[in-house]
Design an enzyme around this catalytic site. Structure first.
Site, PDB file in Angstrom:
ATOM      1  N   SER A 146       0.962  -1.161   0.281  1.00 14.42           N
ATOM      2  CA  SER A 146      -0.085  -0.044   0.048  1.00 14.42           C
ATOM      3  C   SER A 146       0.738   1.272  -0.053  1.00 14.42           C
ATOM      4  O   SER A 146       1.827   1.477  -0.923  1.00 14.42           O
ATOM      5  CB  SER A 146      -0.781   0.006   1.264  1.00 14.42           C
ATOM      6  OG  SER A 146      -2.099   0.959   1.025  1.00 14.42           O
ATOM      7  N   ASP A 179      -5.508  -3.871  -2.648  1.00 17.80           N
ATOM      8  CA  ASP A 179      -4.595  -3.539  -1.791  1.00 17.80           C
ATOM      9  C   ASP A 179      -3.750  -4.677  -1.080  1.00 17.80           C
ATOM     10  O   ASP A 179      -4.354  -5.591  -0.505  1.00 17.80           O
ATOM     11  CB  ASP A 179      -5.439  -2.848  -0.506  1.00 17.80           C
ATOM     12  CG  ASP A 179      -4.427  -1.884   0.357  1.00 17.80           C
ATOM     13  OD1 ASP A 179      -3.312  -2.358   1.020  1.00 17.80           O
ATOM     14  OD2 ASP A 179      -4.679  -0.646   0.619  1.00 17.80           O
TER      15      ASP A 179
END
Length: 267
Positions: free
Chosen positions: A40, A159
Site C-alpha cells: 500500500s 490493496d
C-alpha cells in the site's frame, strides 16, 4: 539486507521521515540494500528509494495530495477527490522512464488477488506502466478508492495490506518499518505503553495501546498541519535511533524538531 515499509494510508507521511533520515545520514546503507519491499502506501516509498526518484519532490507531492484531500467536504471520501488519479499522476511524473528496469528484481510489492483474496509479491515489470499499475493496485482499497480495479497480467488486484501488510522477504535480513509500535518492527514509534496485549494483522504486529488506536484514525483521514509535521518528525527520529543502534551513522547527528519545510504543509 532488505528494507520493507508497512501499508498505512495517510500515515504514510511517517515513511517520508524515515526515507529522509536514511538518505541524509545513511546513504551507504541505502546503497547496500539488496531489495526494497512494501504494501500500500509503503510500496510507494519503497519504489521511490529503489528507483532513486527525487525524494524531495515526491515528498512535496504527497503532502500536497494530503492537503488536497482535507480541502474537500467529507475529505478523501468526497467523490471529487480522485486518489488513484492523483497517485498515478505523481508516479508518471517522478518515476524515472526506466524505473521498471531498475525496480525489477529489486522492488517487491505486496498485492492481493481480487479473485481468490490471496497475496502475491510482484517484482518483475516489463514497462513503467506495469510498475505503476502494480503500485496503484497495492494501494487500492475497494469502495474507498472506487471499483475500477487496477489490472496486471490480465488479473485484477487490490490493496496488498489486505493480505500481507509488511512483507518479510525470504532472503537476508529484512528491516521492517511501521508507523505503528509493535513487536518485531525495527523502525517504529517507541510508545510509553505497550498496552495490555498485541495483535498480528496481516503479518504486521501492533501493540493494542492508546497511541496506536489514535494512529488508526489517520489511515483514512488525512492529518492536519501539525499532525503531518509530527509524523514526519517521528519517522525521522525513530530511524535515527535505529541507525545509532546499528552503528550506521555518526552519533553527532541530533534528532530533529522539523524534518520537512513547514511551508509545504497547510492548516
Amino acid at each position: 539486507m532488505n528494507l520493507s515499509f508497512a501499508g498505512c494510508g495517510f500515515l504514510g507521511v511517517y515513511h517520508l521521515g524515515v526515507a529522509t533520515c536514511l538518505t541524509s545520514h545513511a546513504p551507504q546503507f541505502i546503497k547496500n540494500v539488496t531489495a526494497f519491499a512494501g504494501a500500500s502506501a509503503g510500496s510507494l516509498v519503497a519504489a521511490v528509494l529503489a528507483t532513486s526518484a527525487p525524494l524531495d519532490k515526491c515528498s512535496d507531492y504527497v503532502i500536497e495530495l494530503t492537503n488536497e484531500a482535507r480541502r474537500h467536504p467529507l475529505g478523501p471520501f468526497n467523490p471529487q477527490f480522485d486518489l488513484v488519479g492523483s497517485l498515478r499522476k505523481g508516479l508518471e511524473l517522478y518515476l524515472p522512464s526506466n524505473s521498471h528496469r531498475i525496480a525489477s528484481g529489486r522492488l517487491f510489492i505486496s498485492v492481493t488477488s481480487l479473485k481468490d483474496r490471496k497475496n502475491a509479491i510482484l517484482s518483475e515489470f516489463e514497462s513503467k506502466e506495469d510498475l505503476i499499475q502494480v503500485l496503484l493496485a497495492s494501494c487500492y482499497i475497494p469502495f474507498y478508492a472506487g471499483l475500477n480495479f487496477p489490472r496486471f497480467k490480465g488479473q485484477k488486484w487490490v490493496d496488498g495490506g489486505l493480505s500481507d501488510n509488511l512483507p518479510r522477504l525470504p532472503f537476508g535480513r529484512t528491516i521492517r518499518v511501521s508507523p505503528f509500535s509493535g513487536n518485531g518492527n525495527d523502525i517504529c514509534p517507541q510508545d510509553e505503553s505497550r498496552g495490555f496485549t498485541d495483535v498480528t494483522f496481516h503479518n504486521m504486529n501492533v501493540y493494542v495501546n492508546r497511541e496506536n488506536l489514535q494512529r488508526e484514525l489517520q489511515i483514512f483521514i488525512p492529518p492536519k498541519k501539525d499532525g503531518i509535521e509530527s509524523l514526519v518528525q517521528l519517522g525521522f527520529n525513530d530511524t535515527l535511533r535505529f541507525l545509532r543502534k546499528e552503528n550506521l551513522c555518526n552519533y553527532s547527528v541530533k534528532p530533529r524538531s522539523s524534518a520537512l519545510p513547514m511551508k509545504n504543509i497547510q492548516e
